[in-house]
Structures are given as structure tokens and as C-alpha cells.
Enzyme design. Structure first.
Site, short mmCIF file in Angstrom:
data_model
loop_
_atom_site.label_atom_id
_atom_site.label_comp_id
_atom_site.label_asym_id
_atom_site.label_seq_id
_atom_site.Cartn_x
_atom_site.Cartn_y
_atom_site.Cartn_z
CG PHE A 1 -1.36 -1.41 1.58
CD1 PHE A 1 -1.99 -2.22 0.64
CD2 PHE A 1 -1.09 -1.94 2.82
CE1 PHE A 1 -2.36 -3.52 0.95
CE2 PHE A 1 -1.47 -3.23 3.15
CZ PHE A 1 -2.10 -4.02 2.21
CG ASP B 1 2.48 4.40 3.51
OD1 ASP B 1 3.61 4.15 3.02
OD2 ASP B 1 2.15 4.02 4.64
CG ASP C 1 2.22 -2.37 3.32
OD1 ASP C 1 2.50 -1.57 2.41
OD2 ASP C 1 1.59 -2.05 4.34
#
Length: 306
Positions: A213, A215, A283
Site C-alpha cells: 500500500f 504511502d 508491507d
């Protein structure tokens, strides 16, 4: 998520500001030696969980709001997760679809016990209204119905969310190509998998299709590991804490190259160490260690997508 993997590979091959370093990937995997710490989904103890539909509703609201904390130096994901948890424990109807459509910024602040306006507060409220409306219109008001409609497919869940909820459509145009990232939609699938330990609402036959993810913490950890390298101009921007525009080449490259790099790490771990590792696991490991190293230079972007 074939779209995500294919389009982020294009970015990595065309990147002007970020390089995925093959030698850095080799070294990182050698240092791991199959010893990636097993990090439990709720290792902080900050999430609501009752093993039922209310947990699914909580997670969907949480991931609707899970973006852009950095402008308020005292605000973090933990504040959001624990604040929503406490609100739900006090009122089981607080995240009903009809209630979500009526939220105000002040009400959200009061739920979180936050003393000042939240970053991108108007956007957060708009997204809550959007989620409440579409859940009520298409899924009987319940996120659990949304999950069950996808037949234990994480990829279908991500696609369904992106189709029904515009605020989750995390994609950009980069050098004339559409690039798909879908951070928050994928996090919802991963949160379900982690919370329910791969059972019930968290059972997916294709959880391995989920990528990391992208970010503002994971790229910093990959940079520290030597997996990502920045151009001198981008490094200067990040080190000086200047904001990087949402949708800019630099921002897309940071996020897309992070996804591509971790997919390459997964492949190499499989070949060299003979074990399968989920991107979800990598992650969580990178994110947890990134949070524990707050001095790492993070890129700063005002965006509802991360």
C-alpha cells in the site's frame, strides 16, 4: 491486482526521479534471510474487533479516512483507529450508513477527541457521506454485504470498491499512461484478512494478488534499505520537507516504484529462500519499522489517497 502490477512496472521502467536498485533488492533479501518478523495485524491493540459485521463496518469507515496525517504533527493513524474504536464501543449505531451521510467535521473531531480541524477535513466528511450513501443504495447499508458480494476474491473486492466509491479510485496519469495504485481499497482487503485471520469475512482465495500500500512511510523504508534511490533533486525536496504535489511525476514514481520493488523482493525471496511471502506481510513489516523510525525523511503530499 494485475492492473496495479502492470502499470507500476511501466512507471519503474520509465522513471526519471526514482530508481529501483536491483543490487539493493539483492542485499535486502540477503539480509532478511527468511527472518521477516511475524507482525500481528493489531499488534498495537488499537482496533475494534467483535468477529462480526460490525468489525467490517468499522474497518471500512477506518479505511475511508486512512490518509494524510502528516500536516498535523501530533495526529497519527493510531489516533484514528483507536478513536473510531472507542466511538463504536460507546454507540453501536455510530457508523450506520444513514449516520455516515450526516456527519460534520465537528462531529468527527468530537468522536476522535481531536481539539482542532483535521487535515483535509472537508474531504474526509465528503468521503463519509459518499460511503454512507452508496452502502445504503447498493449494499443494504452494510459493508459486510459488500464483502460477501465478492465471493472471497480480494481482487474483486478492490475492483468493486473502486467501481462504487469514487473516493477509493486511486489512480493517476503518468507520461500519458493510466497508473493504478488503489492503496486504501487494498488496505481494506488486507485489514479484513488480518483482523479475521484469513477466516470468515477475511477469507480470500487470492490474497496473494494484493500489493503493498504505497504511502509516505514505505518508500522511506525502502530508501533506507537501499532498494530505492532518488535523484539529487528529489532527495533535496524530501530532505527539506517540501511538499510534493499530488499526481506529480515525483509522487507517482515514489509510490509506483515502491510497489514494483516489493513485488521484485517477493519474487527473489521465493527463488533464493524457497518461501512464499505475501506483499501484505512485507508491507506491515516495512510500515511498522518505518513508524519506529520517525526521523526517516518522508515525502509530503496532500492527498486523499494516502
Amino acid at each position: 491486482m494485475d492492473q496495479v502490477k502492470a502499470t507500476t512496472a511501466f512507471v519503474a521502467s520509465s522513471s526519471s526521479h526514482v530508481v529501483v536498485d536491483s543490487a539493493g533488492i539483492e542485499k535486502a533479501v540477503e539480509n532478511i534471510q527468511g527472518k521477516i518478523p511475524k507482525i500481528e495485524w493489531d499488534f498495537e491493540g488499537i482496533h475494534y474487533f467483535d468477529n462480526g459485521p460490525l468489525t467490517v463496518q468499522y474497518l471500512f469507515v477506518l479505511d475511508t479516512l486512512n490518509f494524510c496525517f502528516w500536516p498535523d504533527k501530533k495526529l497519527s493513524y493510531d489516533d484514528l483507529a483507536s478513536g473510531l474504536k472507542e466511538a463504536l464501543e460507546n454507540d453501536k449505531s455510530v457508523f450506520d450508513a444513514d449516520h455516515l451521510q450526516k456527519f460534520t467535521g465537528l462531529q468527527l473531531r468530537n468522536l476522535l477527541k481531536w481539539p482542532r480541524p483535521l487535515p483535509l477535513e472537508d474531504e474526509r466528511i465528503r468521503l463519509l457521506h459518499e460511503v454512507g450513501f452508496e452502502l445504503e443504495r447498493s449494499f443494504g447499508g452494510k459493508a459486510s454485504n459488500l464483502v460477501q458480494s465478492c465471493g472471497r476474491s480480494a481482487a474483486k473486492l478492490v475492483a468493486t470498491i473502486a467501481s462504487h466509491f469514487p473516493g477509493f479510485r486511486d489512480h493517476s496519469v503518468y507520461k500519458g499512461h493510466q497508473i493504478f495504485l488503489y492503496k486504501r481499497a487494498q488496505i481494506f482487503a488486507a485489514d479484513l484478512y488480518g483482523a479475521f485471520k484469513g477466516q470468515g469475512y477475511g477469507e480470500f482465495n487470492d490474497i496473494s494478488s494484493i500489493t503493498i500500500f504505497a504511502d509516505y512511510i514505505v518508500p522511506a523504508m525502502l530508501w533506507k534499505l537501499g532498494v530505492l534511490k532518488y535523484s539529487s533533486a528529489l532527495a533535496s525536496i524530501i530532505e527539506s520537507n517540501k511538499e510534493i504535489a499530488s499526481g506529480s511525476e515525483e509522487e507517482v514514481e515514489l509510490r509506483a516504484c515502491s510497489i514494483y520493488a516489493v513485488e521484485k523482493m517477493r519474487d527473489l525471496i521465493s527463488v533464493k529462500l524457497g518461501k512464499q511471502v505475501l506483499s501484505v506481510e512485507l508491507d506491515l513489516w516495512l510500515w511498522a519499522y518505518g513508524v519506529q523510525n520517525p526521523s526517516l525523511p518522508h515525502h509530503r503530499t496532500l492527498s486523499i489517497y494516502y
